[in-house]
Write a protein that holds these residues in place. Sequence first.
Motif, PDB file in Angstrom:
ATOM      1  N   UNK A 122      24.283  -8.258 -25.777  1.00 11.26           N
ATOM      2  CA  UNK A 122      25.280  -9.186 -25.247  1.00 11.26           C
ATOM      3  C   UNK A 122      25.084  -9.265 -23.737  1.00 11.26           C
ATOM      4  N   UNK A 123      24.627 -10.409 -23.266  1.00 14.21           N
ATOM      5  CA  UNK A 123      24.314 -10.552 -21.851  1.00 14.21           C
ATOM      6  C   UNK A 123      25.440 -11.244 -21.074  1.00 14.21           C
ATOM      7  N   UNK A 124      26.696 -10.916 -21.460  1.00 16.42           N
ATOM      8  CA  UNK A 124      27.870 -11.422 -20.750  1.00 16.42           C
ATOM      9  C   UNK A 124      28.740 -10.235 -20.335  1.00 16.42           C
ATOM     10  N   UNK A 125      29.480 -10.431 -19.277  1.00 11.77           N
ATOM     11  CA  UNK A 125      30.475  -9.461 -18.859  1.00 11.77           C
ATOM     12  C   UNK A 125      31.812 -10.161 -18.702  1.00 11.77           C
ATOM     13  N   UNK A 126      32.890  -9.421 -18.937  1.00 13.81           N
ATOM     14  CA  UNK A 126      34.215 -10.028 -18.827  1.00 13.81           C
ATOM     15  C   UNK A 126      35.232  -8.943 -18.497  1.00 13.81           C
ATOM     16  N   UNK A 127      36.380  -9.399 -18.002  1.00  9.93           N
ATOM     17  CA  UNK A 127      37.481  -8.471 -17.731  1.00  9.93           C
ATOM     18  C   UNK A 127      37.971  -7.891 -19.061  1.00  9.93           C
ATOM     19  N   UNK A 128      38.130  -6.595 -19.078  1.00 12.05           N
ATOM     20  CA  UNK A 128      38.579  -5.942 -20.319  1.00 12.05           C
ATOM     21  C   UNK A 128      40.015  -6.345 -20.640  1.00 12.05           C
ATOM     22  N   UNK A 129      40.271  -6.620 -21.897  1.00 15.92           N
ATOM     23  CA  UNK A 129      41.627  -6.926 -22.335  1.00 15.92           C
ATOM     24  C   UNK A 129      42.455  -5.639 -22.395  1.00 15.92           C
ATOM     25  N   UNK A 130      43.728  -5.711 -22.050  1.00 19.08           N
ATOM     26  CA  UNK A 130      44.575  -4.513 -22.152  1.00 19.08           C
ATOM     27  C   UNK A 130      44.736  -4.099 -23.616  1.00 19.08           C
ATOM     28  N   UNK A 131      44.758  -2.807 -23.837  1.00 16.81           N
ATOM     29  CA  UNK A 131      44.873  -2.294 -25.209  1.00 16.81           C
ATOM     30  C   UNK A 131      46.280  -2.491 -25.735  1.00 16.81           C
ATOM     31  N   UNK A 132      46.374  -2.937 -26.971  1.00 18.36           N
ATOM     32  CA  UNK A 132      47.673  -3.168 -27.616  1.00 18.36           C
ATOM     33  C   UNK A 132      47.584  -2.754 -29.081  1.00 18.36           C
ATOM     34  N   UNK A 133      46.974  -1.622 -29.322  1.00 19.42           N
ATOM     35  CA  UNK A 133      46.806  -1.149 -30.697  1.00 19.42           C
ATOM     36  C   UNK A 133      48.134  -0.624 -31.247  1.00 19.42           C
ATOM     37  N   UNK A 134      48.301  -0.773 -32.553  1.00 22.51           N
ATOM     38  CA  UNK A 134      49.513  -0.283 -33.227  1.00 22.51           C
ATOM     39  C   UNK A 134      49.104   0.775 -34.243  1.00 22.51           C
ATOM     40  N   UNK A 135      49.353   2.031 -33.916  1.00 23.95           N
ATOM     41  CA  UNK A 135      49.061   3.133 -34.829  1.00 23.95           C
ATOM     42  C   UNK A 135      50.340   3.715 -35.418  1.00 23.95           C
ATOM     43  N   UNK A 136      51.482   3.137 -35.034  1.00 26.02           N
ATOM     44  CA  UNK A 136      52.768   3.698 -35.439  1.00 26.02           C
ATOM     45  C   UNK A 136      53.324   3.091 -36.721  1.00 26.02           C
ATOM     46  N   UNK A 137      52.932   1.866 -37.064  1.00 26.87           N
ATOM     47  CA  UNK A 137      53.478   1.211 -38.251  1.00 26.87           C
ATOM     48  C   UNK A 137      53.061   1.956 -39.521  1.00 26.87           C
ATOM     49  N   UNK A 138      53.944   2.024 -40.510  1.00 29.76           N
ATOM     50  CA  UNK A 138      53.544   2.633 -41.784  1.00 29.76           C
ATOM     51  C   UNK A 138      52.548   1.750 -42.526  1.00 29.76           C
ATOM     52  N   UNK A 139      51.612   2.369 -43.180  1.00 29.81           N
ATOM     53  CA  UNK A 139      50.667   1.744 -44.115  1.00 29.81           C
ATOM     54  C   UNK A 139      49.608   0.853 -43.464  1.00 29.81           C
ATOM     55  N   UNK A 140      49.877   0.278 -42.304  1.00 30.43           N
ATOM     56  CA  UNK A 140      48.951  -0.663 -41.667  1.00 30.43           C
ATOM     57  C   UNK A 140      48.705  -0.248 -40.223  1.00 30.43           C
ATOM     58  N   UNK A 141      47.443  -0.214 -39.803  1.00 37.03           N
ATOM     59  CA  UNK A 141      47.094  -0.001 -38.403  1.00 37.03           C
ATOM     60  C   UNK A 141      46.503  -1.291 -37.840  1.00 37.03           C
ATOM     61  N   UNK A 142      46.814  -1.561 -36.572  1.00 38.21           N
ATOM     62  CA  UNK A 142      46.312  -2.770 -35.925  1.00 38.21           C
ATOM     63  C   UNK A 142      45.540  -2.388 -34.665  1.00 38.21           C
TER      64      UNK A 142
END
Length: 883
Positions: A122-142
Amino acid sequence: MINLTIDGKAIQAEQGTTVLEAAKANGIRIPHLCYHPAIKPIGSCRICVVEVKPGPPRPLPACTTVVGEGMEVVTNSERIQKIRRELVKFMLVNHPLDCPWCDKGGECYLQDLTHELAVGEVDYEAVAKPENNDLASPLIERYNSRCVTCGRCVRTCRDLVGASAINFENRAYFTDLGSGHEPLDCEFCGSCIDSCPVGALINKQFKYAARSWELTETETVCSFCGGGCEYLVHTKDGKVRRVRSKVENLLLCGRGRFGYEVVHSPERLTSPLIKKDGKLTPVSWDEAINFAVQGLEQIIAKGGRSAVFGVGSARATNEANYLFQKFFRAAIGSNQVDNPARYTYMKALEGMAAVFGKPMVDGVAEEVDKLAKPFQSPLKLTEEATGSGFPFVMGCRDHLHQADVVLVVGADVTPEMPPYGWKIQKALLENENFKLIVANPRETKHDKFAGIKLRYQPGSERLLLKGLMEAVLEAVPGFTPPLEAEGFEDIKTDLMKTSLSEVAKTTGVGMDELRAAGAILAQAQAPAIIFGNDLLAQAGGKENAMAVANLFLMIGQPCNPGSGLYPVAEKNNTRGVCEVGVLPDHLPGLQPLDAAPAFAAAWKANVPAEPGLTLPVALAKLAAGEPTAPQAFYLLGGDLVRMLPNSKQVAETLNKAKFIVVQDAFLTEAARMADVVFPVAIHAERGGTVVNTDGRLGRLKSALTTEGVRPDWQIISALAGKMGYAMSYRQEEDIFREMAALMPIWAEAEAGHRWPVKKIAGTVKGAFAPLSIEVESPGEGDFTLIVGKTLVHSGSYTTQAPGQIALLPGLRLQINPATAGKLDLKDGETVKIVSTQGEITTPVAYTTAMPATVVFLADAFAEPTANVLTLNSNIMRVKLQKG
């Protein structure tokens, strides 16, 4: 047909077909990412772009471009390949390199595209997106870091499920997937997981359990609600690792997707038990079978053949239930069999039969088809085959979305029958003229989609339905039913005895709403009526169903797709257990007892002509100590103590029985009372068939081997053999063939299809049934309790599934916050619920779905059991005291 060429290949496609669909149908692969056959395409990812002539100079997305006459399509030019490679690179700019431990590895669309397009760097660079992961929900992780913003999950959740729990946040480059930076608050159906083409949404139960290529896939039928959805069971090393929807469908409810762990519960029974010195003790199969036979024979010797009563199960297959009733009729010699559907779904069948007649099929060929496929009826129909009766006005789920008006009355659709809810969503999405009317004492999910909401007092359903009929007549002067309807003039006279204002005052529904609903129903061309547990589980459930049937006889047009009656069955074989003859007054195929000679000839045994007792009457006789009461019970499954009204009385009654045999997977309250308990195969361990609420014959396929347990039918056969009546079957297919050959209503039915089959010319006519309008409101107290269904659980089975328990671990009294405040009850605090039958203490759960004087309890839990509070209905007046 449209003529076009794709990559030089001349093909034809129907008008309205997209280029992607046409290519796929002709074996031409066009890479894609955001497209899914179950979701309306939006062309957001642009991976599927193709060159089109005549057309604009820029490439077009194949998923949204409709075929045209003479169109020339190029799908794989160097230009197109370069565009796709650049698009994939953009997706990979922020995508983590975690394929080795991402659960989507091996079935990730982005991973496949990267390999297919040979994107090595991948020969592109970009500003990193802020992390918004969801590990707290039951049964589903995002994981938002893996998201490619294709929109599949958003569209699935919003358009197909109707939950709108996942949405896009922010804009442009910073577009993100989320739920307001909070854990998910949704139905936890998990459909978003199957829709996600990458690893942004993960099934927590499956996480690190297996790689996709290690799994063995078995297509079978969900064992929970009456929808009987087909799905895929994935196994590895003798364990179910996950359950997935079929690709073309996407949708499963949370019970179906996450409830599979019940099969591996440590609470499963794995050995037969017999009662020794008052304690259930593990023994060998031979000892348990001999002990059961000895006990049953002793009861018969003292009290006669009618002293043993059998209770079938909607959890068991058609084959097991058929053998069960055959065991009683041929081996024991009595019609003392019934099943718990007597308290709900059987009332729907009897109510519809009272108006539209019992099922009849004429034109069945005399000779059976000796070459019929497995799980296909060997009975053939002549070209002149005709049929009549209530099955011909029952709706088909596949067509429900084609109805122009759906009235939901006495049912909370999503908890009771998620597939009906999905079809309502489909109608809302595709038909701008579709109208939804929801009638329920409490707010349900579909209220927000309804044009008219009828909030009535619990127990006043018959009066409400009578008011709707009156409103139909008022809306259209000179109205006449589209169907052949006997007694129409008499019913009009009867309707005039109760004014619309009286209906409004007693039910609590406004006159304007009644008139508006009546006008819509009167003008409907394809009206459908869905009715369920809230209405059927009442003491007057049969009369309620008759009132529904009366309304449909007035407005129904079953000749039009979607129009029909849609009673909700509680479990995946509730309809089947009734149809295969586990009834005291009907033989298999819902045939009357005077059809016994045909069965006697097939079974080589005398078949009694005297009807048996219904389950409520059998229990009442035993409770009263009557001499003609059954003295022994053989329960094919189902915890009668938990599931029947007035559970304390049920437990006391069963304790009076002299001998009890139970076949079950768990040591339920009823099993604890038994003298013999046989552990049975469940869910992914068994084969056979079931009949869902629509009449579709579903085929179960075993995905696991059994260890220490046996299929129900094998246990029944062993008992019969020991009692001198041989039942020699090698497999479920042999039982099905014998059963289907004795059931004309199933003629030409086969697994995966619905009966009555289309070949039968159905005659639809009816006669209006006279009804009382008495409001059902038993008990004493300021509040009306409704005992009903929850989306999280399916009876007591899923209370053994860790995923479902994580969502709803125990009983909660649903109550309006304002009402709770007046009682000084905070959310989560305990409350004592007192009825004339008993009392329980449980925490409260705030919900604005409850009116001020209505409260709700789910029927899934054993401790405490909601039905301790009820008498002979699912509604009861109660008193509330701070616990």
